[in-house]
Design a protein around this motif. Structure first.
Motif, PDB file in Angstrom:
ATOM      1  N   SER A 101       0.825  -1.211   0.000  1.00  0.00           N
ATOM      2  CA  SER A 101       0.000   0.000   0.000  1.00  0.00           C
ATOM      3  C   SER A 101       0.859   1.261   0.000  1.00  0.00           C
ATOM      4  N   SER A 102       2.078   1.178   0.480  1.00  0.00           N
ATOM      5  CA  SER A 102       2.979   2.335   0.471  1.00  0.00           C
ATOM      6  C   SER A 102       3.472   2.666  -0.941  1.00  0.00           C
ATOM      7  N   ASP A 103       3.194   1.793  -1.907  1.00  0.00           N
ATOM      8  CA  ASP A 103       3.634   2.008  -3.292  1.00  0.00           C
ATOM      9  C   ASP A 103       2.674   2.875  -4.086  1.00  0.00           C
ATOM     10  N   GLU A 104       1.566   3.276  -3.476  1.00  0.00           N
ATOM     11  CA  GLU A 104       0.612   4.137  -4.179  1.00  0.00           C
ATOM     12  C   GLU A 104       1.343   5.387  -4.660  1.00  0.00           C
ATOM     13  N   GLY A 105       1.062   5.795  -5.877  1.00  0.00           N
ATOM     14  CA  GLY A 105       1.729   6.945  -6.474  1.00  0.00           C
ATOM     15  C   GLY A 105       2.864   6.550  -7.399  1.00  0.00           C
ATOM     16  N   GLU A 106       3.335   5.316  -7.287  1.00  0.00           N
ATOM     17  CA  GLU A 106       4.357   4.813  -8.209  1.00  0.00           C
ATOM     18  C   GLU A 106       3.666   4.250  -9.449  1.00  0.00           C
ATOM     19  N   PRO A 107       4.426   4.078 -10.541  1.00  0.00           N
ATOM     20  CA  PRO A 107       3.852   3.398 -11.706  1.00  0.00           C
ATOM     21  C   PRO A 107       3.441   1.966 -11.346  1.00  0.00           C
ATOM     22  N   GLN A 108       2.539   1.395 -12.133  1.00  0.00           N
ATOM     23  CA  GLN A 108       2.062   0.026 -11.871  1.00  0.00           C
ATOM     24  C   GLN A 108       3.234  -0.949 -11.793  1.00  0.00           C
ATOM     25  N   HIS A 109       3.220  -1.756 -10.734  1.00  0.00           N
ATOM     26  CA  HIS A 109       4.248  -2.790 -10.587  1.00  0.00           C
ATOM     27  C   HIS A 109       3.748  -3.876  -9.635  1.00  0.00           C
ATOM     28  N   ILE A 110       4.481  -4.971  -9.615  1.00  0.00           N
ATOM     29  CA  ILE A 110       4.149  -6.100  -8.744  1.00  0.00           C
ATOM     30  C   ILE A 110       5.432  -6.571  -8.073  1.00  0.00           C
ATOM     31  N   HIS A 111       5.319  -6.932  -6.800  1.00  0.00           N
ATOM     32  CA  HIS A 111       6.434  -7.546  -6.082  1.00  0.00           C
ATOM     33  C   HIS A 111       6.223  -9.056  -6.115  1.00  0.00           C
ATOM     34  N   VAL A 112       7.329  -9.792  -6.212  1.00  0.00           N
ATOM     35  CA  VAL A 112       7.273 -11.252  -6.218  1.00  0.00           C
ATOM     36  C   VAL A 112       8.148 -11.754  -5.077  1.00  0.00           C
ATOM     37  N   LYS A 113       7.592 -12.665  -4.295  1.00  0.00           N
ATOM     38  CA  LYS A 113       8.348 -13.252  -3.195  1.00  0.00           C
ATOM     39  C   LYS A 113       8.258 -14.772  -3.257  1.00  0.00           C
ATOM     40  N   GLU A 114       9.356 -15.368  -2.868  1.00  0.00           N
ATOM     41  CA  GLU A 114       9.419 -16.815  -2.666  1.00  0.00           C
ATOM     42  C   GLU A 114      10.439 -17.027  -1.560  1.00  0.00           C
ATOM     43  N   GLY A 115       9.973 -17.430  -0.403  1.00  0.00           N
ATOM     44  CA  GLY A 115      10.876 -17.537   0.744  1.00  0.00           C
ATOM     45  C   GLY A 115      11.474 -16.171   1.039  1.00  0.00           C
ATOM     46  N   GLN A 116      12.791 -16.087   1.079  1.00  0.00           N
ATOM     47  CA  GLN A 116      13.483 -14.825   1.334  1.00  0.00           C
ATOM     48  C   GLN A 116      13.777 -14.044   0.055  1.00  0.00           C
ATOM     49  N   LYS A 117      13.471 -14.633  -1.092  1.00  0.00           N
ATOM     50  CA  LYS A 117      13.738 -13.971  -2.371  1.00  0.00           C
ATOM     51  C   LYS A 117      12.672 -12.929  -2.657  1.00  0.00           C
ATOM     52  N   TRP A 124       8.005  -3.817 -13.129  1.00  0.00           N
ATOM     53  CA  TRP A 124       7.076  -2.825 -13.673  1.00  0.00           C
ATOM     54  C   TRP A 124       6.050  -3.554 -14.522  1.00  0.00           C
ATOM     55  N   LEU A 125       4.827  -3.078 -14.516  1.00  0.00           N
ATOM     56  CA  LEU A 125       3.748  -3.671 -15.322  1.00  0.00           C
ATOM     57  C   LEU A 125       3.414  -2.823 -16.534  1.00  0.00           C
ATOM     58  N   ALA A 126       3.753  -1.543 -16.506  1.00  0.00           N
ATOM     59  CA  ALA A 126       3.394  -0.639 -17.596  1.00  0.00           C
ATOM     60  C   ALA A 126       4.535   0.363 -17.793  1.00  0.00           C
ATOM     61  N   LYS A 171       8.846  -5.285 -17.088  1.00  0.00           N
ATOM     62  CA  LYS A 171      10.294  -5.082 -17.038  1.00  0.00           C
ATOM     63  C   LYS A 171      10.751  -5.221 -15.594  1.00  0.00           C
ATOM     64  N   LEU A 172      11.887  -5.885 -15.394  1.00  0.00           N
ATOM     65  CA  LEU A 172      12.438  -6.017 -14.043  1.00  0.00           C
ATOM     66  C   LEU A 172      12.818  -4.639 -13.520  1.00  0.00           C
ATOM     67  N   ALA A 173      12.299  -4.290 -12.349  1.00  0.00           N
ATOM     68  CA  ALA A 173      12.651  -3.027 -11.698  1.00  0.00           C
ATOM     69  C   ALA A 173      13.810  -3.246 -10.725  1.00  0.00           C
ATOM     70  N   LYS A 174      13.728  -4.336  -9.944  1.00  0.00           N
ATOM     71  CA  LYS A 174      14.771  -4.594  -8.960  1.00  0.00           C
ATOM     72  C   LYS A 174      14.734  -6.051  -8.515  1.00  0.00           C
ATOM     73  N   ASN A 175      15.909  -6.635  -8.441  1.00  0.00           N
ATOM     74  CA  ASN A 175      16.086  -7.960  -7.859  1.00  0.00           C
ATOM     75  C   ASN A 175      16.796  -7.722  -6.533  1.00  0.00           C
ATOM     76  N   TYR A 176      16.044  -7.674  -5.454  1.00  0.00           N
ATOM     77  CA  TYR A 176      16.578  -7.267  -4.165  1.00  0.00           C
ATOM     78  C   TYR A 176      17.701  -8.174  -3.708  1.00  0.00           C
ATOM     79  N   GLN A 177      18.855  -7.578  -3.493  1.00  0.00           N
ATOM     80  CA  GLN A 177      20.055  -8.272  -3.021  1.00  0.00           C
ATOM     81  C   GLN A 177      20.376  -9.499  -3.862  1.00  0.00           C
TER      82      GLN A 177
END
Length: 84
Positions: free
Chosen positions: A17-33, A38-40, A44-50
């Protein structure tokens, strides 16, 4: 933290919910990953955390997100309002 109704191969697709105001995107999680795509205007990959996901996993995620992009965009609009 709204979670998408899409479930594929143990991946969780979520919005913050803190992402409101950013362009459309989705976060993906699996375990600690964790990655963000970006969706629009295109998927496109925005960030692969660590460096969480390996390259072949990111390619798989890209394909999954492409397949479900309209669902994710609709869910984004439901949660944050239309960006069109």
């Amino acid at each position: 933290m709204p979670t998408s109704k899409v479930r594929v191969k143990g991946y969780r697709f979520i919005f913050y919910s803190s992402d409101e105001g950013e362009p459309q995107h989705i976060h993906v999680k699996e375990g600690q990953k964790h990655a963000k795509f970006w969706l629009a205007p295109e998927v496109k990959l925005a960030k692969n955390y660590q460096g969480s996901f390996r390259e072949h996993e990111l390619n798989e995620l890209y394909d999954i997100i492409e397949e479900h992009v309209e669902t994710f965009r609709g869910e984004w609009d439901d949660d944050f309002g239309s960006t069109a």
